[in-house]
Design a protein around this motif. Structure first.
Motif, PDB file in Angstrom:
ATOM      1  N   ASP A  63       0.841  -1.202   0.000  1.00  0.00           N
ATOM      2  CA  ASP A  63       0.000   0.000   0.000  1.00  0.00           C
ATOM      3  C   ASP A  63       0.877   1.253   0.000  1.00  0.00           C
ATOM      4  O   ASP A  63       0.567   2.238  -0.684  1.00  0.00           O
ATOM      5  CB  ASP A  63      -0.919   0.017   1.222  1.00  0.00           C
ATOM      6  N   PHE A  64       1.972   1.224   0.770  1.00  0.00           N
ATOM      7  CA  PHE A  64       2.895   2.362   0.798  1.00  0.00           C
ATOM      8  C   PHE A  64       3.574   2.537  -0.559  1.00  0.00           C
ATOM      9  O   PHE A  64       3.744   3.654  -1.044  1.00  0.00           O
ATOM     10  CB  PHE A  64       3.957   2.164   1.874  1.00  0.00           C
ATOM     11  N   VAL A  65       3.961   1.413  -1.154  1.00  0.00           N
ATOM     12  CA  VAL A  65       4.628   1.480  -2.461  1.00  0.00           C
ATOM     13  C   VAL A  65       3.664   2.013  -3.515  1.00  0.00           C
ATOM     14  O   VAL A  65       4.025   2.848  -4.355  1.00  0.00           O
ATOM     15  CB  VAL A  65       5.167   0.098  -2.869  1.00  0.00           C
ATOM     16  N   GLU A  66       2.419   1.557  -3.454  1.00  0.00           N
ATOM     17  CA  GLU A  66       1.423   2.029  -4.421  1.00  0.00           C
ATOM     18  C   GLU A  66       1.176   3.530  -4.264  1.00  0.00           C
ATOM     19  O   GLU A  66       1.036   4.259  -5.255  1.00  0.00           O
ATOM     20  CB  GLU A  66       0.109   1.267  -4.249  1.00  0.00           C
ATOM     21  N   ALA A  67       1.142   4.007  -3.011  1.00  0.00           N
ATOM     22  CA  ALA A  67       0.966   5.442  -2.778  1.00  0.00           C
ATOM     23  C   ALA A  67       2.132   6.220  -3.376  1.00  0.00           C
ATOM     24  O   ALA A  67       1.949   7.294  -3.973  1.00  0.00           O
ATOM     25  CB  ALA A  67       0.840   5.724  -1.286  1.00  0.00           C
ATOM     26  N   MET A  68       3.352   5.694  -3.227  1.00  0.00           N
ATOM     27  CA  MET A  68       4.530   6.335  -3.811  1.00  0.00           C
ATOM     28  C   MET A  68       4.420   6.371  -5.334  1.00  0.00           C
ATOM     29  O   MET A  68       4.681   7.406  -5.976  1.00  0.00           O
ATOM     30  CB  MET A  68       5.792   5.560  -3.397  1.00  0.00           C
ATOM     31  N   VAL A  69       4.015   5.254  -5.908  1.00  0.00           N
ATOM     32  CA  VAL A  69       3.868   5.159  -7.360  1.00  0.00           C
ATOM     33  C   VAL A  69       2.847   6.174  -7.871  1.00  0.00           C
ATOM     34  O   VAL A  69       3.066   6.861  -8.876  1.00  0.00           O
ATOM     35  CB  VAL A  69       3.458   3.722  -7.752  1.00  0.00           C
ATOM     36  N   LYS A  70       1.726   6.296  -7.165  1.00  0.00           N
ATOM     37  CA  LYS A  70       0.692   7.233  -7.606  1.00  0.00           C
ATOM     38  C   LYS A  70       1.184   8.675  -7.537  1.00  0.00           C
ATOM     39  O   LYS A  70       0.859   9.487  -8.414  1.00  0.00           O
ATOM     40  CB  LYS A  70      -0.569   7.040  -6.761  1.00  0.00           C
ATOM     41  N   ASN A  71       1.948   8.997  -6.511  1.00  0.00           N
ATOM     42  CA  ASN A  71       2.494  10.357  -6.440  1.00  0.00           C
ATOM     43  C   ASN A  71       3.372  10.659  -7.639  1.00  0.00           C
ATOM     44  O   ASN A  71       3.357  11.770  -8.178  1.00  0.00           O
ATOM     45  CB  ASN A  71       3.286  10.542  -5.150  1.00  0.00           C
ATOM     46  N   TYR A  72       4.147   9.664  -8.060  1.00  0.00           N
ATOM     47  CA  TYR A  72       4.997   9.866  -9.232  1.00  0.00           C
ATOM     48  C   TYR A  72       4.170  10.102 -10.495  1.00  0.00           C
ATOM     49  O   TYR A  72       4.488  10.984 -11.298  1.00  0.00           O
ATOM     50  CB  TYR A  72       5.908   8.657  -9.436  1.00  0.00           C
ATOM     51  N   ILE A  73       3.105   9.322 -10.678  1.00  0.00           N
ATOM     52  CA  ILE A  73       2.348   9.475 -11.935  1.00  0.00           C
ATOM     53  C   ILE A  73       1.491  10.739 -11.933  1.00  0.00           C
ATOM     54  O   ILE A  73       1.239  11.322 -12.988  1.00  0.00           O
ATOM     55  CB  ILE A  73       1.509   8.211 -12.245  1.00  0.00           C
ATOM     56  N   TYR A  74       1.043  11.183 -10.741  1.00  0.00           N
ATOM     57  CA  TYR A  74       0.310  12.452 -10.683  1.00  0.00           C
ATOM     58  C   TYR A  74       1.183  13.599 -11.173  1.00  0.00           C
ATOM     59  O   TYR A  74       0.698  14.560 -11.791  1.00  0.00           O
ATOM     60  CB  TYR A  74      -0.119  12.765  -9.250  1.00  0.00           C
ATOM     61  N   LEU A  75       2.480  13.500 -10.872  1.00  0.00           N
ATOM     62  CA  LEU A  75       3.400  14.596 -11.184  1.00  0.00           C
ATOM     63  C   LEU A  75       4.056  14.448 -12.543  1.00  0.00           C
ATOM     64  O   LEU A  75       4.809  15.322 -12.968  1.00  0.00           O
ATOM     65  CB  LEU A  75       4.483  14.667 -10.104  1.00  0.00           C
ATOM     66  N   ASN A  76       3.786  13.328 -13.192  1.00  0.00           N
ATOM     67  CA  ASN A  76       4.413  13.074 -14.487  1.00  0.00           C
ATOM     68  C   ASN A  76       3.378  12.508 -15.447  1.00  0.00           C
ATOM     69  O   ASN A  76       3.364  11.308 -15.765  1.00  0.00           O
ATOM     70  CB  ASN A  76       5.589  12.098 -14.334  1.00  0.00           C
ATOM     71  N   THR A  77       2.460  13.376 -15.887  1.00  0.00           N
ATOM     72  CA  THR A  77       1.409  12.926 -16.798  1.00  0.00           C
ATOM     73  C   THR A  77       2.052  12.378 -18.078  1.00  0.00           C
ATOM     74  O   THR A  77       3.000  12.956 -18.610  1.00  0.00           O
ATOM     75  CB  THR A  77       0.457  14.077 -17.148  1.00  0.00           C
ATOM     76  N   GLY A  78       1.524  11.252 -18.524  1.00  0.00           N
ATOM     77  CA  GLY A  78       2.098  10.595 -19.704  1.00  0.00           C
ATOM     78  C   GLY A  78       3.014   9.450 -19.350  1.00  0.00           C
ATOM     79  O   GLY A  78       3.353   8.628 -20.203  1.00  0.00           O
ATOM     80  N   LEU A  79       3.422   9.357 -18.085  1.00  0.00           N
ATOM     81  CA  LEU A  79       4.273   8.266 -17.628  1.00  0.00           C
ATOM     82  C   LEU A  79       3.408   7.095 -17.160  1.00  0.00           C
ATOM     83  O   LEU A  79       2.414   7.280 -16.458  1.00  0.00           O
ATOM     84  CB  LEU A  79       5.154   8.737 -16.472  1.00  0.00           C
ATOM     85  N   THR A  80       3.803   5.891 -17.563  1.00  0.00           N
ATOM     86  CA  THR A  80       3.162   4.680 -17.063  1.00  0.00           C
ATOM     87  C   THR A  80       4.111   3.985 -16.105  1.00  0.00           C
ATOM     88  O   THR A  80       5.244   3.653 -16.475  1.00  0.00           O
ATOM     89  CB  THR A  80       2.804   3.715 -18.206  1.00  0.00           C
ATOM     90  N   LEU A  81       3.677   3.802 -14.876  1.00  0.00           N
ATOM     91  CA  LEU A  81       4.464   3.112 -13.856  1.00  0.00           C
ATOM     92  C   LEU A  81       3.781   1.795 -13.540  1.00  0.00           C
ATOM     93  O   LEU A  81       2.630   1.771 -13.085  1.00  0.00           O
ATOM     94  CB  LEU A  81       4.568   3.967 -12.591  1.00  0.00           C
ATOM     95  N   PRO A 121      -0.464  -1.475 -14.273  1.00  0.00           N
ATOM     96  CA  PRO A 121      -0.064  -0.136 -14.740  1.00  0.00           C
ATOM     97  C   PRO A 121      -0.800   0.975 -13.988  1.00  0.00           C
ATOM     98  O   PRO A 121      -1.975   0.846 -13.645  1.00  0.00           O
ATOM     99  CB  PRO A 121      -0.461  -0.146 -16.217  1.00  0.00           C
ATOM    100  N   HIS A 122      -0.082   2.061 -13.736  1.00  0.00           N
ATOM    101  CA  HIS A 122      -0.659   3.260 -13.129  1.00  0.00           C
ATOM    102  C   HIS A 122      -0.316   4.439 -14.018  1.00  0.00           C
ATOM    103  O   HIS A 122       0.843   4.628 -14.393  1.00  0.00           O
ATOM    104  CB  HIS A 122      -0.104   3.487 -11.724  1.00  0.00           C
ATOM    105  N   VAL A 123      -1.330   5.253 -14.328  1.00  0.00           N
ATOM    106  CA  VAL A 123      -1.116   6.402 -15.199  1.00  0.00           C
ATOM    107  C   VAL A 123      -2.096   7.507 -14.800  1.00  0.00           C
ATOM    108  O   VAL A 123      -3.175   7.229 -14.279  1.00  0.00           O
ATOM    109  CB  VAL A 123      -1.304   6.018 -16.687  1.00  0.00           C
TER     110      VAL A 123
END
Length: 646
Positions: A181-199, A205-207
């Motif tokens: 859950d912590f890792v997923e929260a980290m991943v989501k923060n990255y994709i919120y700040l980098n539109t167009g990135l797929t993590l 996949p999270h986008v």
């Protein structure tokens, strides 16, 4: 005896020895994975930051993360680290491309330390780079090279990019486990700040298409008062709305880094927001009324940012860049123009916002009459109150031990006595409740001042104005594992959810787990926190075990209690997710919907045949009957309360 201080006392550590001996300087606290800022997540972040910076420079739109049996693998599809410098990048301090502003602009990591820390603190660290049909792989262990393939042709012709795979060293971190859950929260923060990135996280996949707007929509559990305001510009993005609960909630980022402790950008935003609102409505509203219930996300990009620690949780930069404006002026000008324009064009949002401010103002004035009296009462009580046994160090003190500052909230003098006698007086304080606290659901904040116990607790925590200066890093509810204890937990959680939700959102609130059983013989003693642990302990002890059932904290002696609030303390964090509507949770569990709660209890009662068989084998039926009697008493108490409410 005085230690000899000579030339032999002076030591020079190489890079990996220094990191392994002083890991806190590089990754903050170690932890066991039970907190989102524990070291194992900082290691992952350090690896991810490099891949994110590649995407930010326009290379590679996909990054994959796999976590299997504690081994973490991160693969990006950027340019790939230059093969000839692969070993230096992974193992030579102050080596990296980010010193060259032409290669990386406005990146997170600038001092070439992060990936080396991951290397030094891993029992196995494998780094691979793929560039234009060539390939190189180096395997390290604790920072030492184990093998190096050299630069060879990539027969599989894999896409350009870098792959890092590592296993954190348990001799440094101890026994740890990843909370996905912590890792997923980290991943989501990255994709919120980098539109167009797929993590991708373990294949999922999270986008994000809408950046910080998605962040707010995904994190606001209750319906916002108005549709979030989304403002974007070069190097600055904002999303703003108001919720229904007390407090303020901020998500702040610098160059993609989640600055959980804020910094100069958050200070500037708070000032800019208040100033803009006052000017728009042409009224000198109190700042607290303007920001009450505010939920906001801010992301800023800065050239060569200065952070207050290697973990980069607080921005210290005063300027956007060497030739740019100050962070303050940049944000103030942006908010003044963009937010003012938005409110003029969207009168419905402006009306909802003004209504919320006026409600907050009315609420604040309603308590102002008793606030001064309550403060004086709390001040006197803090000086002479025997219910609060404070510690020497508090959250925010310069002493590194202050990170462990903890306030135990206990029920009654018996439980508080055991904890008080066994606690660490430097970092552990005890607040003893007189009895069951008031059910505060549906009440206004006025009750915090009218109720002496709530007022004393608020003062002890130093959270009246905001959560920024909370005196204890951990607030631990320590109650008996029985009906009354569970009820007190609910009442306290209700209090914090109702009036100080930020305390929960920022991860300060915990539940103390204490053992239910002690199983021992003359040679061994086991403390068991569940029925499964009890049965396992009985097998280990063998014939004729002595089994003790702890019915309350007061029954545990201070000498034994030291085992449960020291290094091996078990804490369950109280968390809020998007799925948790604060209003709905409180209304169901603490509101006047008793029939619905009764139906829920009846529908969810379980009879465990296996437990009955175990009870018969262990001849514990008498003890179970006692527990059934306690449960019956609890049901009767609920019925009595229902009749009072009706």
């Amino acid at each position: 005896m005085t230690a000899i201080y000579s030339e032999d006392s002076i030591q020079t550590l190489d890079w990996k020895e220094h990191i392994r001996r002083r890991p806190g300087m590089y990754i903050g606290k170690l932890g066991d994975g039970s907190s989102p800022d524990d070291g194992i997540y900082i290691l992952l972040k350090e690896v991810l930051d490099n891949s994110i910076d590649e995407f930010a420079m326009g290379f590679g739109k996909r990054i994959s993360i796999k976590i299997e049996d504690k081994t973490v693998t991160v693969r990006d599809y950027g340019r790939g680290i230059p093969l000839g410098k692969l070993a230096d990048v992974a193992s030579k301090m102050n080596t990296g491309a980010k010193y060259d502003s032409k290669a990386f602009v406005k990146s997170v990591g600038l001092n070439g330390v992060g990936i080396k820390a991951v290397n030094a603190l891993s029992i196995s660290f494998r780094i691979q780079a793929f560039r234009e049909g060539q390939y190189r792989e180096i395997l390290f262990s604790k920072g030492e090279i184990v093998s190096d393939s050299g630069i060879v042709a990539d027969e599989e012709n894999r896409s350009n990019g870098t792959q890092v795979s590592y296993l954190a060293d348990e001799s440094v971190f101890g026994k740890y486990a990843f909370n996905l859950d912590f890792v997923e929260a980290m991943v989501k923060n990255y994709i919120y700040l980098n539109t167009g990135l797929t993590l991708e996280l373990n294949g999922t996949p999270h986008v994000s298409k809408n950046g910080l707007l998605d962040l707010l929509n995904d994190n606001i559990s209750d319906e916002p008062l108005y549709a979030p305001i989304h403002l974007k510009g070069e190097d600055l993005e904002l999303a703003i709305t108001h919720g229904t609960s007390y407090g303020e909630d901020y998500y702040t980022f610098v160059n993609g880094q989640n600055t959980t402790q804020g910094g100069t950008h958050l200070i500037a935003f708070k000032e800019a927001y208040v100033k803009t609102i006052r000017e728009f409505y042409k009224k000198d509203f109190d700042a607290a009324d303007i920001r009450n219930s505010l939920v906001a996300a801010i992301s800023i990009r800065v050239i060569e940012p200065v952070f207050e620690s290697q973990t980069k949780t607080k921005l210290g930069s005063k300027d956007i860049g060497p030739d740019g404006p100050s962070v303050r002026n940049f944000i103030v000008d942006f908010v003044k123009e963009k937010l003012d324009n938005y409110l003029h064009k969207n009168p419905e949002a402006a009306d909802a916002l003004q209504k919320k401010i006026l409600e907050s103002e009315k609420d604040r004035k309603a308590i102002s009459g008793i606030q001064k009296l309550a403060k004086e009462r709390a001040k006197k009580a803090n000086l002479h109150n025997r219910k609060l046994r404070d510690c020497r160090l508090h959250n925010g003190d310069k002493d590194p031990r202050s990170e462990n500052s903890t306030l135990f909230i206990t029920e009654g003098d018996s439980a508080s006595g055991s904890i008080t006698k066994s606690r660490d007086v430097n970092t552990q304080a005890v607040f003893s409740l007189k009895g069951k606290p008031l059910n505060s659901y549906g009440l206004t904040k006025k009750i915090v001042y009218e109720n002496e116990e709530f007022n004393l607790l608020q003062a002890a925590l130093n959270i009246e104005e905001d959560i920024d200066n909370v005196r204890y890093n951990k607030v631990v509810i320590a109650t008996d594992a029985d009906v009354d204890g569970m009820h007190i937990r609910l009442l306290l959680i209700t209090f914090f959810l109702q009036f100080f939700p930020d305390l929960i959102r920022r991860g300060h609130l915990f539940i103390l787990q204490t053992p239910l059983f002690r199983v021992r013989n003359k040679k061994q003693t086991f403390y068991c926190y569940s029925e499964e642990e009890r049965l396992s302990a009985i097998e280990k002890v063998g014939a004729n075990p002595e089994i003790t059932r702890f019915k309350g904290l007061g029954e545990i002696s201070p000498d034994e209690f030291r085992n449960f609030i020291g290094e091996d303390i078990r804490l369950d964090p109280v968390r809020l997710t998007k799925e948790d509507s604060v209003h709905d949770l409180l209304q169901f569990y603490m509101g006047k919907n008793t029939p619905e709660r009764q139906d829920f209890i009846i529908e969810n009662l379980r009879v465990e045949e296996d437990i009955v068989e175990d009870i018969e084998k262990m001849e514990r039926m008498g003890e179970v009957l006692e527990e059934i009697e306690l449960l019956a008493e609890g049901i009767e108490e609920i019925k009595e309360r229902q009749s009072v409410l009706e």
